[in-house]
Each structure stands twice: as C-alpha cells, then as structure tokens.
Design a protein around this motif. Structure first.
Motif, short mmCIF file in Angstrom:
data_model
loop_
_atom_site.label_atom_id
_atom_site.label_comp_id
_atom_site.label_asym_id
_atom_site.label_seq_id
_atom_site.Cartn_x
_atom_site.Cartn_y
_atom_site.Cartn_z
N LEU A 165 24.02 -9.86 27.09
CA LEU A 165 24.43 -9.70 25.70
C LEU A 165 25.64 -10.58 25.39
CD1 LEU A 165 24.08 -5.85 25.16
CD2 LEU A 165 22.46 -7.66 24.59
N PRO A 166 25.73 -11.08 24.17
CA PRO A 166 26.87 -11.94 23.80
C PRO A 166 28.13 -11.13 23.51
CG PRO A 166 25.47 -11.62 21.90
CD PRO A 166 24.79 -10.92 23.05
N GLU A 167 29.29 -11.80 23.62
CA GLU A 167 30.56 -11.17 23.23
C GLU A 167 30.98 -11.79 21.90
OE1 GLU A 167 35.03 -10.26 25.03
OE2 GLU A 167 33.44 -11.00 26.34
N MET A 168 31.10 -10.95 20.87
CA MET A 168 31.36 -11.41 19.51
C MET A 168 32.38 -10.49 18.83
SD MET A 168 27.26 -11.37 18.55
CE MET A 168 27.50 -11.92 16.92
N ALA A 169 32.94 -10.99 17.74
CA ALA A 169 33.87 -10.18 16.96
C ALA A 169 33.14 -9.38 15.89
CB ALA A 169 34.92 -11.06 16.30
N ARG A 170 32.03 -9.91 15.40
CA ARG A 170 31.23 -9.22 14.39
C ARG A 170 29.84 -9.84 14.36
NH1 ARG A 170 34.08 -10.28 8.82
NH2 ARG A 170 35.91 -9.74 10.07
N GLY A 171 28.90 -9.12 13.76
CA GLY A 171 27.56 -9.66 13.62
C GLY A 171 26.49 -8.62 13.91
N LYS A 172 25.23 -9.11 14.05
CA LYS A 172 24.08 -8.24 14.31
C LYS A 172 23.87 -8.03 15.79
CE LYS A 172 19.05 -8.27 13.51
NZ LYS A 172 17.94 -9.03 12.90
N GLY A 173 24.20 -9.05 16.58
CA GLY A 173 23.98 -8.98 18.02
C GLY A 173 22.61 -9.49 18.41
N ASN A 174 22.27 -9.36 19.70
CA ASN A 174 20.98 -9.79 20.23
C ASN A 174 20.07 -8.57 20.44
OD1 ASN A 174 22.01 -12.32 20.26
ND2 ASN A 174 21.83 -12.66 22.47
N LYS A 175 18.76 -8.84 20.47
CA LYS A 175 17.80 -7.76 20.68
C LYS A 175 17.91 -7.25 22.11
CE LYS A 175 13.75 -7.90 18.75
NZ LYS A 175 12.34 -8.21 18.43
N ILE A 176 18.10 -5.94 22.25
CA ILE A 176 18.21 -5.32 23.57
C ILE A 176 16.84 -4.79 24.01
CG2 ILE A 176 19.31 -3.45 24.87
CD1 ILE A 176 21.69 -3.72 22.92
N ILE A 177 16.21 -4.00 23.14
CA ILE A 177 14.88 -3.47 23.42
C ILE A 177 13.98 -3.77 22.23
CG2 ILE A 177 15.48 -1.18 22.53
CD1 ILE A 177 13.61 0.02 24.68
N GLY A 178 12.75 -4.14 22.51
CA GLY A 178 11.86 -4.59 21.45
C GLY A 178 11.26 -3.46 20.63
N ILE A 179 11.55 -3.47 19.31
CA ILE A 179 10.96 -2.52 18.37
C ILE A 179 10.57 -3.32 17.14
CG2 ILE A 179 11.29 -0.44 16.97
CD1 ILE A 179 13.50 0.39 18.89
N PRO A 180 9.35 -3.22 16.69
CA PRO A 180 8.96 -3.94 15.46
C PRO A 180 9.84 -3.54 14.29
CG PRO A 180 7.03 -3.09 16.61
CD PRO A 180 8.23 -2.50 17.30
N GLY A 181 10.26 -4.53 13.52
CA GLY A 181 11.19 -4.27 12.42
C GLY A 181 10.62 -3.34 11.37
N LYS A 182 9.29 -3.45 11.10
CA LYS A 182 8.68 -2.58 10.10
C LYS A 182 8.79 -1.13 10.50
CE LYS A 182 5.43 -6.06 8.37
NZ LYS A 182 4.01 -6.40 8.17
N ARG A 183 8.62 -0.84 11.79
CA ARG A 183 8.68 0.54 12.26
C ARG A 183 10.10 1.10 12.15
NH1 ARG A 183 5.29 1.83 17.48
NH2 ARG A 183 5.12 3.76 16.31
N VAL A 184 11.10 0.19 12.30
CA VAL A 184 12.50 0.64 12.15
C VAL A 184 12.78 0.98 10.70
CG1 VAL A 184 14.91 -0.07 12.33
CG2 VAL A 184 13.30 -0.66 14.15
N ALA A 185 12.28 0.12 9.79
CA ALA A 185 12.59 0.29 8.37
C ALA A 185 12.11 1.63 7.85
CB ALA A 185 11.98 -0.85 7.57
N ILE A 186 10.93 2.09 8.38
CA ILE A 186 10.40 3.38 7.90
C ILE A 186 10.73 4.51 8.86
CG2 ILE A 186 8.55 2.25 6.61
CD1 ILE A 186 6.64 2.94 8.91
N ARG A 187 11.62 4.22 9.81
CA ARG A 187 12.08 5.21 10.79
C ARG A 187 10.94 5.77 11.62
NH1 ARG A 187 16.79 4.39 12.04
NH2 ARG A 187 17.07 6.54 12.75
N GLU A 188 9.94 4.95 11.91
CA GLU A 188 8.82 5.39 12.74
C GLU A 188 9.18 5.27 14.22
OE1 GLU A 188 4.12 4.26 13.48
OE2 GLU A 188 5.08 3.68 11.60
N GLU A 189 9.93 4.23 14.54
CA GLU A 189 10.40 4.06 15.93
C GLU A 189 11.82 3.51 15.87
OE1 GLU A 189 9.25 1.94 20.20
OE2 GLU A 189 7.96 1.65 18.45
N TYR A 190 12.67 4.04 16.72
CA TYR A 190 14.07 3.61 16.74
C TYR A 190 14.67 4.00 18.10
CZ TYR A 190 14.43 8.54 15.45
OH TYR A 190 14.29 9.90 15.41
N VAL A 191 15.84 3.46 18.38
CA VAL A 191 16.56 3.77 19.62
C VAL A 191 17.29 5.10 19.43
CG1 VAL A 191 18.35 3.04 21.24
CG2 VAL A 191 16.83 1.35 20.22
N VAL A 192 17.01 6.01 20.36
CA VAL A 192 17.67 7.32 20.30
C VAL A 192 19.10 7.22 20.82
CG1 VAL A 192 17.63 9.69 21.17
CG2 VAL A 192 15.50 8.54 20.55
#
Length: 747
Positions: A666-693
């Motif tokens: 993972l990168p070291e940053m002061a601000r931002g979105k960051g890098n993908k850690i675990i793969g989850i389709p973005g559409k599923r996140v938007a509707i809260r169907e799948e997310y990181v617990v």
C-alpha cells in the motif's frame, strides 16, 4: 479660489479652508517644535530649553544640586509656556540612566526605577544639576556658534540649537509621535559613532557598509544582548527603517537559571508576572519556582528554578524569550529634522555626513568669532601702546582740552574706539611695567590670530582640528559597549504537546460522537456507561500531550489535544461542540499518537493507504479532507501500523471472503482514495450489496480473532497464510459458520 470678505468688521473665510490651514499649522508645529529631534544637537525643543535653562541657573556638573521645581519654573516662565507635568517628565527622562545612554541631568532623590519609570517623586522633592556629558552641548554656546531667537514673549533670547560637539542624535536616540509621522532612533555607543565620523573625515567617500564596520548596531543602556542578524542591522542603516531585537542575558547557577540583564525599558516585575501567569495556567510544567533576588549589588537577578535537572533549559529559555518580554523588538525609524529644517528619514551615512557638515560650520563660526575678538583686542592694544609711549602728552591733552577725544584722534592717528579706550583707562594701568604686559599680550594674540587665520583658510587644518576635538571628547566621555551583538537562534514557543504533562490516557468515542478521556491504558472502553441510545464506537490509547484525531463519515479529519478532553468519569461532551463537520456527518474513528506514528486509513469499498498522524492534524473547526470515499462507501476504523515491512493487512467482506496482503503493497500518502486492497465490484458497493466489514493490521507472528455473533475463530500466523493473495484480489472464502463476520480483533 478662496473667498475672503468682511461683514460688519468681521473677516470671513470658508470653513474648509480655515480647518485645512489650522490643521497644517498645527501639524508643522508638532513636527518641528515638539516631537522630532534636530540633527544638530539631537534634542527636541523642550529638552533644549531645559538644558539651556539649567546652564543659565549655573547648574553645571561642578555646582550643587537645586530643586527640580526651580528649573521647571524657569523653563515654563522664560522659554516653554506649556504644562509643568510634561516638562518635568521630559526632565526626568534625561536623568534616568536606564532610559538615556548618556544622561544629561544628574538627579538626587527618587527619579524612578527600571521596574516603574513613572514612579519618580514630584519635582518639589527632587534636585538636579547637569552631568559632565552636558558640556558636549553647552561648552561652545557663548562663542558665536548658533543663532539666537526671541522667546515666546519676546523679552529675551534663546538658542535655536545647541552647538553639540558630538552627534547626540545618535548617541541618546529619540522617540516621538508627530502628525502623520513618528521617530524611533535607538541609542548608540559614543566611541563607535566618533570612530565612524573620523572615518568620514579622513575618507569622505566611505560607503555605508564601511561605516557599519565602526557602528555595528545600537547600544542600549542595559546589558541585554542584541540578537538581530548583522545583515538585518545593515539593512536598517541602509533604509533608516526596521526593527532590532534585544534578549535578556542569563546563566546557570547551581541548577537554577539566573537572568541578570533585561532588554531596554523592560520591567523585571512584568517578566515575573508573565511567567507566573503561564505557571498558573499550567502552561509551564517545567518550572517549579520563581524568585526575584534583585538588590543594590545585583540590580537585576531573576531566578527560575526548573522542576528537575532533566529539563531542557535551552528549550525552556527559548520558549520564555518567545512568550515574554525577556526578548523584545524595538522599532527603528531614523526620522529627524535636517539642516534644511525639513523632517526626513535618513540612512546612517546621511546622518553622519549632515552632522559633520553642522559641526564644521559650528567650528568655523567659533573660530571666526574668536578671530574677530582677537582682532578687536589687538586694535585696542595698539592704541593703548601709542598712548602709553606718549603718556605725558596724553595727560596734558586730557587736562587742558574740553573735548580730548578728537584731539587724541588727530594727534596720534587713533580711531574713535581706540580713543575711547584710552580715555577709559584707569590710572593704575599707567605703571612702568604696563608696556611689557601690553607687548606680551600683543605677541600672544598675534600668534593666536595667525593660527586662527591659517586654520580658517585651510580645509585640512579644519579637518585636523575637528578630528582632534572628536577624539578628545571620545576619550573623556566614551565607554565600552553595553549591548553585546550576539548571533542566536530565533526564539520558538513550545506548543501544547510539549507544555502539557505526558500521562497515559485512553480517548473514547461513542456512536453519537461524544468523546472523553480516561486515565491509563487498562480500561475497557466498551464497558463504560453511555447515554441511552448511544454506545461504544472507537477508542485510541495516547499520551495526554499528544493530539487526538477523529475521522468523520465524509473522510475529514479533526484534531485536538488529549489533555483538553473531558474526564471519563462523566459521559463526555459532543465533538460537534468543538468542530463544525458537514451537515449529516457523524464521527467514525479515533486515532492519534506521535506525529510520525503511521496509520492505515481505509473505506469499506476496499481501498486504503498509509499515512502519518502528523498529516491528519487539522487546527480548524472545519477539519480537512483526508480520505476520498467511492460512491456508497463508508469510513472504517483506523488501524495503527507497527512495522511497514513486516506487517500484513487482513480484510474481510460481508460475503465471508478474507484476503491477507503485505502492508508494504500500500502507498504512503497524506490524503486521497488509496489503492485497492480487496476486490469488490463498485456497483455492489454503491448499493451496499457487498462491502468490507473490517480491516486489521497484523504484526509479524500476530494472531487474529474473527467474531461472528457469539462465535469466535482464532487464526494463527500460519492459518493466515492460507488467505494470502495479491493486492486487489477477491480473497478466499471463510469456513462455514463464519460467512457473516462482525469484526476482527488482534489476539
């Protein structure tokens, strides 16, 4: 075009024109006759009149002291028709050795103290006379050196300037506020200024930089250090404007810090008050005691007692310099009235060149005045000698003639002045030895006449004379520098983290955004009492002198010092009272620690990055944006990092998938979105169907506990290896019964 007309014998002019003229007249009066010093003698009118009045009263350095009220009365009655209080205060200032570098008045009685310069006694109690240094201003007064002007009522004359033998405007300095302008000329060392003047006499084309080799900086009456860099002092003398910093001198003595010299016009009592105020506010935990041990032998002796010998005394004194009057800045504005009668800000070279012009003119007038006296006396002696050599005939003419003067003038070719002098001569001067005395005086005066004529006719002789007189005065009145010029680091005030005591605390954040701090790291945050409908959200273990940082649901960070938080004995206070988050935002995470402490910030969309606590500090109520959230994502709890190279990141989704990756991916940053850690389709996140617990940073050899309802699954380091994968992958399925994970814990 102004309109002047009369009506019934009264002159009328426009109000605008009258007020403009009246204000301009007043302005010029204040500038020229009250507030600004003249380059010639360096005095304001009231000071000049006080010194002159005292000389007229015979109050020289060799005389007895006289009541100050006598001097003030003479000044007001003869020369300065203003308030007696203001006049006496000007007189007091010239007598205070801590205010004037070279005092002009020698006072007896209470003339104030450095702690309270205004504590002087009334003028009916104090006595005064002039100091020996005042001779510099008065010695040549009666020698035709200056112009004389009528006093305010025209009944007597007063000098328009005093014939100063030294550049007093630089030696004693001046402060004053006029209309639309002010002056702040610091005092300087007499020997240094004279050295610069001699440099200009010998080399008139000397540059300002060369003159600053002789005058490196101001010289205040106190022994404090001048810490302004040399380059800044040179710039001040080039422009005539700037500021000078003076710092108290201190030393260590048996573990204590002893301040033995304060900056110019700084009160020791005021310093103690400022330090004590910080101690009462618990902003100086490093100081145990404070004492004032000043006495006659040690006029300044302030003792600061550190709490222990482990205190960084250099850092402590730097803080005191930055927050108290132990270090003080003085404005410099070399604004004065020049020889042309106009106020102007001048640089050091212009001041010295113009003063030398004044001095040469004064010396020339003095020599010419003396030459005229010598020539007049030689003329009289010539007539007297003629009369003496013909004394019998002179006596016969005086006895026999009704009008002896024209007869004497005709018989011996005398002038009218010579004839009158012969007639006024007393009989006792007709002794036999008188001829020898006359001839001796003639010879002496002729020698002086020749010297005066040669000096007045030669620029080089004039330069030699002025140089000789300057050196003589420097030898008589000069002294060593008081204010040493020292290179020091800039004073820096300690921040709250350094000043606050360092104690272990646990900062607890509730689901509703209430915060409190409990002493120690052993408490169970979830076991504390919470308001109805509220519960535990997050906690972080810190030191009380470290900042507590909070993340809200929009990814903004906020910070405040841990020691300022309410005690955990109560239920705390809402963070919305300290901060102003966006509408609808709630606080999700608590973190903090030393500025270099690293944390993992992540969203439940599976993105994250590493950052340092120092990058998250926000000293504003609105905080600052740190974590960028994808659509529909939420902020996860921040996790502390132990080792960038060996730690691993464990991420678990609500679908029962877990992925373990190296933290170094993972990168070291002061601000931002960051890098993908675990793969989850973005559409599923938007509707809260799948997310990181939950997401956890696990140190090398660490164990993890999965919590699913009332069931727990403990995973050793070797068990976690089975879930390792590349960053951004979907991860592996967890065992049956742990498909719905509520959270992760380090064991």
């Amino acid at each position: 075009m102004s309109e002047h007309y009369t009506e019934e014998g009264t002159e009328r002019i426009r109000l605008a024109e009258f007020t403009e003229k009246a204000y301009l007249d007043y302005s010029m009066y204040v500038i020229l006759d009250r507030a600004l010093p003249h380059i010639g003698d360096g005095l304001k009118p009231v000071q000049r009149r006080i010194v002159y009045a005292m000389s007229e009263l015979g109050l020289s350095a060799a005389s007895k002291h006289k009541k100050s009220a006598r001097t003030v009365g003479d000044v007001l009655g003869k020369f300065h028709p203003h308030g007696d209080t203001a006049c006496y205060e000007a007189m007091v200032l010239m007598a205070q050795s801590f205010s004037y570098r070279y005092p002009l008045i020698d006072g007896q009685g209470n003339w104030g103290s450095p702690d309270d310069p205004k504590s002087f006694a009334a003028m009916r109690y104090t006595e005064a006379r002039l100091t020996p240094y005042a001779k510099v201003l008065l010695a040549e007064l009666g020698q035709g050196t200056v112009e004389w002007t009528p006093n305010f009522d025209g009944t007597m004359k007063e000098p328009s300037l005093l014939p100063a033998r030294l550049p007093n405007v630089l030696l004693n300095g001046a402060t004053g506020i006029a209309v639309g302008m002010a002056t702040d000329i610091p005092p300087h060392n007499l020997r240094e200024v004279v050295s610069a003047c001699i440099r200009l006499i010998e080399a008139p084309k000397s540059t300002l930089e060369e003159l600053c080799e002789h005058v490196p900086g101001p010289d205040f009456p106190t022994r404090a250090e001048i810490v302004t860099p040399r380059a800044d002092l040179l710039k001040i003398y080039q422009t005539g404007r700037g500021s000078v910093k003076a710092r108290a001198r201190w030393e260590r003595e048996e573990g204590n810090l002893v301040v033995n010299a304060l900056p110019y016009q700084v009160s020791g009592a005021r310093i103690l008050e400022q330090i004590a105020s910080q101690m009462r506010a618990k902003k100086l935990p490093w100081i145990e005691d404070l004492r004032d041990e000043s006495d006659h032998e040690n006029p300044t002796r302030l003792v600061i007692v550190p709490r222990s010998n482990r205190v960084d005394v250099e850092r402590l004194m730097s803080h005191l310099f930055a927050t108290t009057d132990l270090e003080r800045s003085y404005r410099v504005n070399l604004n004065l009235i020049g020889l042309d009668g106009r106020p102007q800000v001048k640089n050091l070279r212009e001041i010295l060149v113009e003063w030398l012009e004044f001095r040469f003119a004064t010396v020339r007038r003095r020599l010419q005045h003396r030459l005229n006296k010598v020539l007049d006396r030689l003329h009289l002696l010539e007539g007297l000698l003629v009369a003496f050599l013909n004394i019998d005939e002179v006596i016969h003419i005086i006895r026999t003639e009704d009008e002896p003067r024209p007869v004497l003038m005709s018989r011996f070719e005398l002038t009218e002045i010579q004839a009158d002098y012969v007639l006024d001569t007393k009989l006792r001067q007709l002794a036999r030895l008188e001829e020898m005395k006359i001839r001796a005086e003639q010879e002496e005066l002729a020698t002086e006449r020749d010297w005066l004529e040669k000096t007045l006719g030669s620029k080089q002789r004039m330069k030699t004379l002025v140089r000789k007189e300057l050196l003589a005065d420097a030898e008589e009145y000069g002294d060593a520098r008081c204010s040493l010029l020292v290179a020091r680091e800039a004073a820096v005030a300690m921040d709250e983290s350094e000043l606050a005591p360092s104690e272990p605390v646990t900062v607890v954040l509730s689901e509703k955004g209430w915060v409190r701090a409990a002493k120690g790291h052993e408490i169970d945050p979830a076991g504390l009492n919470y308001k109805a409908g509220d519960g535990f959200c997050d906690a972080v273990r810190l030191r009380s002198n470290q900042p507590a940082i909070f993340l809200d649901s929009t990814g903004r960070s906020y910070s405040l010092m841990a020691h300022t938080l309410p005690s955990a004995r109560g239920q705390g206070e809402p963070l919305t009272g300290r901060f102003a988050p966006p509408d609808g935002a709630v606080f999700r995470a608590a973190l903090g620690g030393a500025p270099e402490q690293r944390w993992l910030l992540a969203s439940d969309a599976g993105y994250g990055f590493i950052t340092q606590a120092g990058s998250l500090i926000a000293n504003t109520r609105k905080g600052k944006s740190v974590l960028t959230l994808p659509k529909g994502a939420r902020v996860l709890k921040a996790r502390p990092v132990v080792d960038l190279h060996t730690d691993r990141v464990v991420a678990v989704t609500n679908e029962g998938r877990m992925l373990v990756i190296p933290l170094s991916d993972l990168p070291e940053m002061a601000r931002g979105k960051g890098n993908k850690i675990i793969g989850i389709p973005g559409k599923r996140v938007a509707i809260r169907e799948e997310y990181v617990v939950d997401m956890l940073v696990v140190p090398e050899g660490g164990k993890v506990r999965l919590i699913s309802g009332k069931r727990h699954l403990n995973l050793k380091a070797a068990d976690l290896n089975a879930y390792e994968g590349e960053r951004g992958r979907r991860g592996n399925k967890l065992p049956r019964g742990f498909q719905k994970v509520d959270g992760l814990e380090l064991m």
